[in-house]
Structures are given as C-alpha cells and as structure tokens.
Design a protein around this motif. Structure first.
Motif, PDB file in Angstrom:
ATOM      1  N   CYS A   1       0.822  -1.214   0.000  1.00 53.19           N
ATOM      2  CA  CYS A   1       0.000   0.000   0.000  1.00 53.19           C
ATOM      3  C   CYS A   1       0.853   1.259   0.000  1.00 53.19           C
TER       4      CYS A   1
ATOM      5  N   PRO B   1       2.531   5.527   4.106  1.00 52.65           N
ATOM      6  CA  PRO B   1       1.655   6.692   4.247  1.00 52.65           C
ATOM      7  C   PRO B   1       2.305   7.854   4.984  1.00 52.65           C
TER       8      PRO B   1
ATOM      9  N   PHE C   1       4.257  -2.376   5.094  1.00 53.31           N
ATOM     10  CA  PHE C   1       3.261  -1.712   4.252  1.00 53.31           C
ATOM     11  C   PHE C   1       2.601  -2.693   3.279  1.00 53.31           C
TER      12      PHE C   1
ATOM     13  N   ARG D   1      -0.536  -3.682   9.752  1.00 48.15           N
ATOM     14  CA  ARG D   1      -1.270  -2.635  10.454  1.00 48.15           C
ATOM     15  C   ARG D   1      -0.305  -1.613  11.038  1.00 48.15           C
TER      16      ARG D   1
ATOM     17  N   ILE E   1      -4.593   1.820  11.041  1.00 47.52           N
ATOM     18  CA  ILE E   1      -4.981   1.613   9.649  1.00 47.52           C
ATOM     19  C   ILE E   1      -4.331   0.325   9.157  1.00 47.52           C
ATOM     20  N   THR E   2      -5.011  -0.354   8.226  1.00 48.44           N
ATOM     21  CA  THR E   2      -4.558  -1.653   7.733  1.00 48.44           C
ATOM     22  C   THR E   2      -4.410  -1.613   6.220  1.00 48.44           C
ATOM     23  N   CYS E   3      -3.356  -2.236   5.717  1.00 54.14           N
ATOM     24  CA  CYS E   3      -3.154  -2.347   4.270  1.00 54.14           C
ATOM     25  C   CYS E   3      -4.092  -3.421   3.728  1.00 54.14           C
TER      26      CYS E   3
ATOM     27  N   GLN F   1      -4.948  -0.329  -0.963  1.00 63.18           N
ATOM     28  CA  GLN F   1      -5.297   0.942  -0.332  1.00 63.18           C
ATOM     29  C   GLN F   1      -5.318   0.762   1.186  1.00 63.18           C
ATOM     30  N   TRP F   2      -4.906   1.803   1.914  1.00 61.94           N
ATOM     31  CA  TRP F   2      -5.029   1.777   3.368  1.00 61.94           C
ATOM     32  C   TRP F   2      -6.497   1.906   3.756  1.00 61.94           C
ATOM     33  N   SER F   3      -6.859   1.334   4.890  1.00 60.22           N
ATOM     34  CA  SER F   3      -8.253   1.333   5.330  1.00 60.22           C
ATOM     35  C   SER F   3      -8.740   2.726   5.715  1.00 60.22           C
TER      36      SER F   3
ATOM     37  N   LYS G   1      -4.008   8.639   6.707  1.00 65.04           N
ATOM     38  CA  LYS G   1      -3.104   8.900   7.824  1.00 65.04           C
ATOM     39  C   LYS G   1      -3.721   9.974   8.712  1.00 65.04           C
TER      40      LYS G   1
END
Length: 200
Positions: free
Chosen positions: A143, A146, A159, A164, A181-183, A188-190, A193
């Motif tokens: 991902c 970020p 990443f 996470r 946030i999770t990859c 895409q990140w959940s 940032k």
C-alpha cells in the motif's frame, strides 16, 4: 502539459500552468505505465533435489504497481475534477479509485496493476491553482508508506497486505482520524493517515 503517456520509475504530474491558475475547459488525460514489468522479483523459491543433493533457486516475478502521492491540490470545488483510475482504460467507471475536487485528497493511491490513469476536467468559469502529484513504482502487494503525521509517531514498519500501523501524538497534541490503519488487498489503506493538532 495537458496529458500524455508517462513511464516510471518515478515522476511528476501537474495541472497545466501549475502553480499558476489552470485553464478553463481543460480535458487532460495521463496514463502512467511501470517501466519494467518482467524483472521485479517478488520472492525466492528454493527447490531441493534429494537424489542428487542439488539446490535450485527460482525467482518468482510480480509486476510493479504505481503509487501516487499528492503534494498540492486546489480545484474549484464541485466544478473541476481529477479522476484517478486503475489500468489504462480511461473513463472505465469500474476502475475509478477517486473523483477528486476542492482541496481534500487521499494521502496516497496505489494501483492494482502496472498502469494508472488520471483525467483532469475543468468547466468554463474561473479555476484555482491546480495540483501536483508525484508517482513512483513500488512492489506489488504493497500500500506504500503513508508517512508519519507532524507531531506524531508511528508503530509498525510493514506496508504490505494485512500489515497494520498504529499512530499516536506527542504530548499537548491530540489525534484526529483513525489510530490504526490496515493495508487492504486492493492496495489501499483502510483510512487516511491521521493528523495531530494542538489541544485547546
């Protein structure tokens, strides 16, 4: 420059005239393609031939993907748009990641293939300063980084899919956004940032 075919490993896409106000009635399309889709090893596979005590090493290859990072973004809200999509079929609604307008953007966008397209459209009234986006090839299954919010810190260094990240702010600052946030598998990140703002 209004549109064009771009190739990695990295570069810049900007609205026409940036950082000066862009033109009215613009319709610009860029297609970004990774430079080499055959020589990026994703992992190594070791094979052992017991009868002859021979070790074979195979490199498994995966196409790189494209990461977009927004450095500046200011479009006339609701009238001028930047559409970001996956692949090279421009305008295919099934591949659209974002239709962006105003001043709010994602931290970054990562394609699922070795190509990505951007379409910039403006109306016939006054515009704004435009946008500047950097692109970079990264490994498939990632991902992208970020970043770390100003006045904050981050736990986690991976990443890739399933990784996470946890964010916290320094004393005297409070976190706005998601702490974790999770990859995801769509690269895409959940969530975006988070940011750290001064406590009132």
């Amino acid at each position: 420059m209004c549109g064009g075919q771009l190739r990695g490993p990295n570069g810049i896409v900007a609205s026409p005239n940036y950082p000066v106000q862009y033109d009215n009635n613009a319709n610009c399309t860029w297609v970004i393609t990774a430079t080499d889709t055959t020589k990026v090893p994703s992992h190594q596979l070791m094979l052992y031939a017991n009868t002859e005590n021979v070790v074979l090493m195979l490199l498994c290859y995966a196409n790189p993907v494209i990461k977009l990072t927004f450095e500046d973004f200011d479009l006339e809200r609701g009238y001028d748009t930047l559409t970001v999509g996956d692949g090279a079929v421009v305008g295919d609604q099934k591949t659209v990641f974002h239709v962006l307008s105003g001043t709010t953007t994602p931290d970054l966008v990562v394609s699922t293939s070795h190509q990505m397209w951007l379409n910039f459209k403006t109306d016939d009234t006054s515009g704004s300063l435009g946008f500047k986006v950097s692109y970079e090839e990264i490994d498939q299954g990632s991902c992208g980084d970020p970043g770390i919010p100003a006045y904050g810190k981050r736990e986690g260094t991976g990443f890739r899919h399933g990784d996470r990240l946890h964010f916290e702010c320094l004393p005297a600052f409070e976190l706005v956004g998601k702490k974790n946030i999770t990859c995801q598998k769509n690269n895409q990140w959940s969530a975006k940032k988070p940011s750290c703002v001064c406590k009132q």
